[in-house]
Design an enzyme around this catalytic site. Structure first.
Site, PDB file in Angstrom:
ATOM      1  N   ASP A 167       0.845  -1.198   0.000  1.00 25.69           N
ATOM      2  CA  ASP A 167       0.000   0.000   0.000  1.00 25.69           C
ATOM      3  C   ASP A 167       0.881   1.248   0.000  1.00 25.69           C
ATOM      4  O   ASP A 167       0.588   2.239   0.665  1.00 25.69           O
ATOM      5  CB  ASP A 167      -0.927  -0.015   1.226  1.00 25.69           C
ATOM      6  CG  ASP A 167      -2.032   1.038   1.138  1.00 25.69           C
ATOM      7  OD1 ASP A 167      -2.403   1.407   0.007  1.00 25.69           O
ATOM      8  OD2 ASP A 167      -2.511   1.494   2.191  1.00 25.69           O
ATOM      9  N   LYS A 211      -2.556   4.025  -6.635  1.00 28.03           N
ATOM     10  CA  LYS A 211      -3.060   5.363  -6.347  1.00 28.03           C
ATOM     11  C   LYS A 211      -3.275   6.090  -7.667  1.00 28.03           C
ATOM     12  O   LYS A 211      -2.325   6.343  -8.413  1.00 28.03           O
ATOM     13  CB  LYS A 211      -2.083   6.137  -5.472  1.00 28.03           C
ATOM     14  CG  LYS A 211      -1.483   5.339  -4.307  1.00 28.03           C
ATOM     15  CD  LYS A 211      -2.520   4.975  -3.258  1.00 28.03           C
ATOM     16  CE  LYS A 211      -1.835   4.247  -2.096  1.00 28.03           C
ATOM     17  NZ  LYS A 211      -2.791   3.828  -1.056  1.00 28.03           N
TER      18      LYS A 211
END
Length: 362
Positions: free
Chosen positions: A284, A313
């Site tokens: 992440d 993202k």
């Protein structure tokens, strides 16, 4: 002798999405429809929380299902085939016109999903749904239209686009989310160090089958968490008994360290490699998706890990295009190694400007 009921036909596809992502869901719908040789047009309203693809001509829902896989839609929280609508629901008696319209479909259903857009206007209907849902459920059961003991039957979606407009849809359990509106009811674990833990919890539940979860998330297996601090994603793994190497220059939460299943290395997640192959790598990291996608593909293709869950993202604009670019980068690396693979991508409820991916060798 009663005439045979008119066959239920699909007139479009309804996709529920995060408000603000309607253009991305619409672009994806149009591309998927072209690939399925379906003619129609996409209709969406900014920040409405849903989009429609209206077919030029009705299609039998079994035939549409063979051509269009709802489960592959990325920006869809929940999707179904649109089979009817009521555009002027009365304020005092919504049950009667809904029952008439549902009965006219000539179908039986395994479940009722009563849904609204995930918007402020939609949330204002939550009190009504709590009162109305049991009434509609009971009426359908009494009419023999709701058979919860028959999971092979399609599910019925009643989507209240507004207090006066209801869209009726059908889906199989394998095609859409098990949760109404695609919103999982997950509790924040008291020992988890950050709310990001819910992202991985939802990804595990939504991207992996129950069999895959049982087989690959077993105590004793090895995992790596790239960009781990403070340990929200690591917590999901160690709570299942996996041993995790956490890669991050930042600190790890004491609740995660206390499990005794953690090795924390303060090194660069882009260059570090495990000494031995591991079952899982999760990631992440806050970085450009065009850097993350090739890194994830390299881990799986080179055999550093068997499978991976990671976030991409996305930019504020052209999000659909960026996802397709990352998909192509992953495919390029896997093809170069002649590796058969599975890639599942979803914009989850707990995601914001990102999508979550599951990648594994076959």
């Amino acid at each position: 002798m009663q005439p045979a009921p008119t066959p239920c036909l699909s007139v479009g596809i309804l996709v529920q999405c995060r408000p603000g992502f309607e253009p991305d869901a619409s672009l994806e719908l149009q591309a998927a429809a072209r690939a399925a040789r379906l003619e129609g047009c996409s209709v969406d309203v900014a920040n409405s929380g849903f989009t429609l693809f209206q077919l030029n001509a009705p299609v039998a829902h079994d035939a549409l299902r063979r051509r269009f896989d709802l489960s592959r839609l990325i920006f869809s929280r929940q999707a179904c085939q649109l089979v009817g609508s009521i555009d002027d629901l009365p304020e005092k008696d919504r049950l009667s016109p809904l029952m008439d319209a549902i009965t006219a479909l000539g179908e039986r259903f395994s479940a009722l999903l009563l849904e609204t857009p995930d918007t402020n206007d939609g949330k204002e209907q939550s009190g009504f749904l709590r009162r109305f849902g049991p009434l509609l459920d009971d009426a359908l059961t009494q009419a023999g239209l709701l058979r919860t003991d028959s999971p092979h039957l399609p599910r019925l979606h009643v989507f209240l686009a507004s207090p006066k407009r209801a869209l009726l849809g059908i889906s199989l359990a394998s095609e859409g989310s098990a949760w109404p509106m695609g919103i999982p009811r997950l509790r924040m674990p008291k020992d988890a160090p950050s709310r990001s833990t819910l992202k991985l919890a939802e990804a595990i539940a939504g991207l992996l089958t129950e069999e895959e979860q049982r087989a690959t998330l077993r105590p004793g297996l090895q995992a790596v968490d790239l960009g781990a601090s403070p340990g929200g994603w690591t917590w999901q793994l160690v709570s299942r008994g996996l041993r995790v190497t956490a890669i991050d220059n930042g600190p790890m939460a004491p609740s995660v360290v206390a499990t005794g299943l953690l090795e924390h290395l303060r090194v660069d997640g882009f260059t570090w490699k495990p000494r031995k192959p591991v079952e899982w790598m999760v990631c992440d990291m806050v970085e450009q998706p065009s850097r993350i996608a090739p890194l994830m593909a390299e881990w799986v293709a080179s055999g550093r890990c068997r499978r991976s869950i990671f976030n991409l993202k996305l930019p504020m604009k052209r999000r659909y295009d960026e996802v397709e670019r990352c998909r192509a980068l992953i495919d390029q690396r896997m093809r170069a190694g002649n590796i058969k693979y599975t890639l599942r991508i979803k914009h989850l409820y707990h995601d914001r400007e990102e999508v979550t991916c599951y990648l594994t060798r076959r």
